[in-house]
Design an enzyme around this catalytic site. Structure first.
Site, PDB file in Angstrom:
ATOM      1  N   ASP A 237     -11.486   1.345  -3.160  1.00  0.00           N
ATOM      2  CA  ASP A 237     -10.031   1.127  -3.101  1.00  0.00           C
ATOM      3  C   ASP A 237      -9.589   1.704  -1.755  1.00  0.00           C
ATOM      4  O   ASP A 237      -8.819   2.654  -1.696  1.00  0.00           O
ATOM      5  CB  ASP A 237      -9.345   1.821  -4.286  1.00  0.00           C
TER       6      ASP A 237
ATOM      7  N   GLU B 104      -7.003  -7.318   0.540  1.00  0.00           N
ATOM      8  CA  GLU B 104      -5.597  -7.280   0.943  1.00  0.00           C
ATOM      9  C   GLU B 104      -5.521  -7.020   2.442  1.00  0.00           C
ATOM     10  O   GLU B 104      -5.645  -5.882   2.888  1.00  0.00           O
ATOM     11  CB  GLU B 104      -4.862  -6.172   0.190  1.00  0.00           C
TER      12      GLU B 104
ATOM     13  N   HIS C  99      -1.817 -10.056  -2.904  1.00  0.00           N
ATOM     14  CA  HIS C  99      -2.558  -9.182  -3.813  1.00  0.00           C
ATOM     15  C   HIS C  99      -3.313  -9.971  -4.889  1.00  0.00           C
ATOM     16  O   HIS C  99      -3.363  -9.544  -6.053  1.00  0.00           O
ATOM     17  CB  HIS C  99      -1.600  -8.164  -4.438  1.00  0.00           C
ATOM     18  N   SER C 100      -3.930 -11.099  -4.516  1.00  0.00           N
ATOM     19  CA  SER C 100      -4.713 -11.857  -5.502  1.00  0.00           C
ATOM     20  C   SER C 100      -5.980 -11.110  -5.890  1.00  0.00           C
ATOM     21  O   SER C 100      -6.606 -10.454  -5.052  1.00  0.00           O
ATOM     22  CB  SER C 100      -5.101 -13.230  -4.946  1.00  0.00           C
ATOM     23  N   TYR C 101      -6.345 -11.232  -7.154  1.00  0.00           N
ATOM     24  CA  TYR C 101      -7.607 -10.693  -7.669  1.00  0.00           C
ATOM     25  C   TYR C 101      -8.544 -11.877  -7.853  1.00  0.00           C
ATOM     26  O   TYR C 101      -8.266 -12.771  -8.656  1.00  0.00           O
ATOM     27  CB  TYR C 101      -7.408 -10.041  -9.037  1.00  0.00           C
TER      28      TYR C 101
ATOM     29  N   HIS D 165       3.326  -0.215  -2.747  1.00  0.00           N
ATOM     30  CA  HIS D 165       3.678  -1.636  -2.779  1.00  0.00           C
ATOM     31  C   HIS D 165       5.191  -1.895  -2.875  1.00  0.00           C
ATOM     32  O   HIS D 165       5.645  -2.723  -3.661  1.00  0.00           O
ATOM     33  CB  HIS D 165       2.958  -2.332  -3.938  1.00  0.00           C
TER      34      HIS D 165
ATOM     35  N   ASN E 252       0.834  -1.210   0.000  1.00  0.00           N
ATOM     36  CA  ASN E 252       0.000   0.000   0.000  1.00  0.00           C
ATOM     37  C   ASN E 252       0.874   1.268   0.000  1.00  0.00           C
ATOM     38  O   ASN E 252       2.065   1.194  -0.278  1.00  0.00           O
ATOM     39  CB  ASN E 252      -1.026  -0.033   1.133  1.00  0.00           C
TER      40      ASN E 252
END
Ligand code: GLA
Length: 347
Positions: free
Chosen positions: A247, A312, A175-177, A103, A77
């Site tokens: 976000d 996250e 950070h998986s989507y 990040h 972040n």
């Protein structure tokens, strides 16, 4: 002793490791960035599909992408203006997200090669990496391990540990989507989300928390009872405008820093569910607002806005500059630990 169900093979110079459990659930991980490049789970009819965004050809992970599946660090972040002070010394980091640091910088933990070994007593792997003193501007040699363990309860456990030889800051996340529909052409707006959070962190125009904790009550940020991600996402709201959607970091209700359930996600059509547990104070919920159809999806086509969501788990953004946020300082002699679980099921 459990023998890890692990296969490994080389693809384009990158190594990939696959964990499988007795129900056939499988997770593929790359040595590059600790990237989770696939998670195959069944829907309510037993049909297995991949539910995380990424690339078919691993070589694409070497190029620009929005942290698909990666471990983000040394500080996941944002850090305002890429600057923070520790013990009277100011440290300057890359400003790789407009004026802010994001990040871990230009070559964060998502872009380095990790050493990978299988775990002796669990169905899992351990990734390790030593980040050198001064790497990306951070102080201290930091040795980090990330364990990925796949249990027989269909839980992916992610366990982080780190030690430093100089005082530093640390914030690690995965950070998986996710797109539980298994259809990467579909948006995730129909997924039902519940968050165990009464408050979230409002942002300034550059996406840095302004510093206070804001109640979610009466706002589009209220996921304290389940609602679809899409229900309020287009509401006229200054905070949604800043993030181009969600976000933001939610403050998880977790007064005792235990492992608590932080989120539940349900995709009604497929029946797939995902529950997220963590001991971290925050969770950045990002609805993939900035994906713009420039990257190839695994199934043909491209990744469009809101084709995946990230949950996250982490410390709060910009904590090194916010004395009121829980500390992210790690001192020599201490061990940083944190744990997040993703449990997959069907309803
Ligand atoms: C995080 C940030 C987002 C975006 C993505 C990567 O979730 O909060 O603003 O930068 O990473 O694209």
């Amino acid at each position: 002793m459990i023998k890890p169900n692990l296969t490994s093979h080389e693809k384009n110079g990158l190594s990939s490791y696959t964990l499988i459990n007795e129900y056939g659930l499988s997770i593929e991980v790359l040595n590059l960035g600790g990237i989770i490049c696939s998670i195959n789970t069944p829907d309510r009819n037993g049909v297995f599909e991949d539910i995380v965004l990424g690339f078919k050809d691993p070589k694409h992970y070497l190029g620009e992408h929005p942290y698909f599946g990666a471990v983000a660090g040394r500080y996941a972040n944002r850090i305002a203006d890429g600057k923070f002070s520790l013990e009277g010394n100011e440290f300057t980091l890359a400003q790789n997200n407009d004026t802010n640091h994001l990040h871990g910088g230009i070559k964060g933990f998502d872009k380095v090669l990790w050493n990978v070994e299988s775990l002796k007593n669990e169905n899992g792997i351990q990734l390790s990496y030593t980040s050198k003193d001064g790497e990306e501007g951070y102080p201290g040699n930091l040795s980090v391990t990330v364990d990925y363990v796949l249990t027989k309860d269909n839980i992916l456990k992610v366990k982080y540990r780190a030690q430093t030889d100089k005082t530093t800051v640390i914030n690690l996340t995965q950070h998986s989507y996710f797109n539980l529909s298994g259809d990467f052409a579909a948006q995730i707006l129909d997924h039902e989300l519940q968050l165990n959070a009464d408050k979230y962190l409002p942002l300034d125009n550059t996406q840095i928390p302004v510093g206070n904790y804001q109640s979610v009550v009466g706002t589009p940020f209220d996921f304290s009872t389940p609602k679809t991600i899409g229900r309020d996402i287009e509401d006229k709201n200054k905070q949604l405008e800043i993030g181009s959607g969600y976000d933001h970091c939610w403050v998880i209700n977790n007064p005792n820093n235990e492992i608590v359930k932080a989120a539940e996600v349900y995709h009604p059509q497929s029946g797939r569910t995902m529950d997220v547990y963590t001991d971290q104070p925050g969770m950045q919920c990002y609805t993939g607002n900035f994906m713009d159809n420039t990257l190839p999806s695994k199934t043909g086509g491209t990744y469009g806005p809101r084709s995946g969501f990230c949950l996250e788990t982490q410390h709060f953004p910009n904590a090194p500059n916010e004395p009121n946020f829980p500390t992210t300082i790690l001192n020599p002699g201490e061990t940083f630990t944190s744990e997040t679980w993703f449990q997959f099921s069907v309803k």
